[in-house]
Scaffold this motif. Structure first.
Motif, short mmCIF file in Angstrom:
data_model
loop_
_atom_site.label_atom_id
_atom_site.label_comp_id
_atom_site.label_asym_id
_atom_site.label_seq_id
_atom_site.Cartn_x
_atom_site.Cartn_y
_atom_site.Cartn_z
N GLU A 18 0.82 -1.22 0.00
CA GLU A 18 0.00 0.00 0.00
C GLU A 18 0.86 1.27 0.00
O GLU A 18 0.46 2.30 -0.55
N LYS A 22 -0.74 4.78 -5.18
CA LYS A 22 -1.26 6.17 -5.18
C LYS A 22 -0.27 7.15 -4.53
O LYS A 22 -0.41 7.55 -3.39
N ASN A 128 -3.51 8.89 0.40
CA ASN A 128 -3.01 7.57 0.80
C ASN A 128 -2.07 7.81 1.99
O ASN A 128 -0.91 8.17 1.82
N TYR A 132 1.91 8.78 2.26
CA TYR A 132 2.24 10.12 2.77
C TYR A 132 3.18 10.04 3.98
O TYR A 132 4.11 10.83 4.10
#
Lengths: 248, 253
Positions: A18, A22, A128, A132
């Motif tokens: 993850e 993005k 996201n 970040y």
């Protein structure tokens, strides 16, 4: 118990995936990376320099005091200092110390953001939050080998000063020892380890901070648990990498 | 308009939301009220996508949230403004940086344009001299106003507020309520407020949803709540003598 550990490990790898999804806008991300370099790398220079210098000195003194046999040449003090500092002390033990310093900072700062709903705020805005918060730390810690390089240099320098000014060995003998049987791959081995440890240092404390639940007390607990798991992972990966890179 | 249809949500086998259906209307302040543990926060977090309901649907102007792909969900979230109970301002950023954050993240505006928009919304929430202060340097009421400014800076279609008055003195609470109501009408946004504050209910409750034990026990508006004979609502809203007297006075009129 075992299922819980396996679940956590699975969750850790899902988190890693993850982190790279993005991406945050580069104009925002570059500032975050510079801030993390300042907090994590530059902010650790002082403690790394201090510890490395004095531990290098202690390694030299201990070696000198244990070389009681007159048949053993004194330049082995320099040799032992170099080998100890470059192979293990700088990459591994500095990383364990950094698991305490950087790791608890990362876990408590992300954990506090979780407790005060700042992470929820990021998610609600469509950011996201893992990218970040964690991605800049990973990029910043690509400079971690630079920190370990300084630790190597200062460790050997500390050994030289303690040996020479403590009256255990002459400067020429110490330098001769540090140059003896030098294998350049040992430096590569140390930096390969360092890069893997940097990844562990950035991600394991982030994992414990990001997925913590509760309040201020749990932030403290999460920092402790994060230190334990980061240290255990570093020691475990140290063994595996040593076996893989030097064992054959 | 946000339409909720029969949503259910459990935690560790404990059902918190037991099939709630309602509509939150555009341009109105929609309030969710109920006792602690009634499911208000879970409902709000489900609307925000922080919790995923096990069944039922939530649609934002016809877009069913659970049927959107991750990119569409993130896109939808950029249309949402949220005021958290504890404000959730970013500690390391100044007031102006906090308010400008959504613009820096999601628009291509240059610094000058962002600064102008930040100045405008801070002025709108009556905060003109706090730009360079950190959240820790301002009061709770000011933090709430900064949170509202951050929530509206991106011109959201939907505004969610979780207990916007908690921890505030009565005067500041009324200011915050009025500010939210004015912004809702001014920008024609769908506002959903989760509150315990009965003053808010009586002042700005254009649509009120009362939850009890995870179920919708009642819904209506601020006028209807005075006249209702729903026992659960009466026991909750008129638990204090002050509100009982207010109700009696209202009914006499």
């Amino acid at each position: 118990m075992l299922i819980r550990y396996i679940t956590q490990i699975g969750r850790y790898f899902l988190m890693l995936k993850e982190i790279f999804n993005k991406q945050t806008k580069w104009s925002v991300m570059k500032n975050l990376i510079f801030k993390e370099i300042d907090d994590l790398v530059i902010g650790s220079l002082g403690i790394v320099a201090f510890i490395s210098f004095f531990v290098g000195g202690v390694v030299a003194i201990q070696t000198a005091l244990n070389l009681t046999n007159p048949l053993i040449p004194k330049y082995l003090i320099g040799f032992a200092t170099r080998q100890s500092v470059i192979l293990e002390f700088a990459p591994t033990f500095i990383s364990v110390i950094m698991a305490g310093k950087m790791g608890s900072f990362i876990t408590s700062s992300i954990g506090t953001m979780r407790v005060t709903e700042q992470i929820d705020a990021l998610e609600v805005m469509g950011v996201n939050s893992l990218n970040y918060l964690v991605f800049p730390k990973i990029i910043a810690l690509l400079l971690y080998p630079f920190l370990i390089g300084i630790a190597m240099f200062l460790g050997v320098l500390g050994g030289w000063m303690a040996g020479v000014y403590g009256g255990f060995i002459s400067s020429a003998e110490f330098i001769n020892g540090t140059q003896m049987d030098f294998i350049p791959f040992h430096i590569a081995y140390a930096f390969i380890k360092t890069l893997i440890f940097a990844m562990l240092l950035a991600t394991i404390p982030s994992f414990h901070g990001y997925y913590m639940k509760g309040g201020a007390l749990e932030v403290g607990k999460a920092s402790t648990v994060s230190f334990v798991w980061t240290s255990v992972s570093i020691i475990l990966f140290n063994y595996i990498l040593t076996q893989l890179l030097l064992g054959s | 308009m946000i339409e909720v249809k029969n949503i259910e949500k459990s935690f560790n086998g404990n059902k918190i939301l037991k099939g709630i259906s309602t509509v939150f209307e555009t341009g109105k302040t929609n309030l969710i009220i109920g006792q602690s543990g009634s499911g208000k926060t879970v409902l709000l977090k489900s609307l925000l996508g922080i919790h995923t309901p096990e069944s039922g649907t939530i649609s934002f102007d016809g877009r069913i949230y659970s049927e959107l792909n991750p990119d569409e969900k993130r896109e939808l979230r950029t249309e949402i403004g949220m005021v958290f109970q504890g404000s959730a301002l970013f500690d390391s950023m100044t007031v102006a940086e906090n308010v400008g954050f959504p613009l820096r993240m999601f628009t291509k505006d240059n610094n000058k344009k962002i600064q102008e928009r930040v100045d405008f919304v801070l002025k709108r929430v009556a905060l003109t001299d706090a730009h360079k202060k950190l959240p820790s340097e301002i009061s709770g009421g000011m933090q709430k106003r900064v949170a509202i400014a951050r929530a509206i800076v991106n011109n959201p279609k939907y505004l969610f507020c979780d207990e916007p008055n908690s921890g505030l003195d009565p005067n500041t609470a009324i200011l915050i309520d009025n500010l939210i109501k004015e912004i809702t009408e001014e920008y024609n946004i769908t506002t959903v407020i989760n509150t315990h504050d009965m003053n808010s209910v009586m002042e700005i409750g254009e649509k009120i949803l009362f939850l009890k034990d995870g179920l919708k026990a009642w819904e209506g508006n601020k006028d209807e709540i005075f006249r209702t004979d729903n026992e659960a609502v009466v026991a909750f809203v008129y638990s204090s003598n002050l509100f009982k007297k207010v109700r009696e006075a209202y009914l006499k009129e």
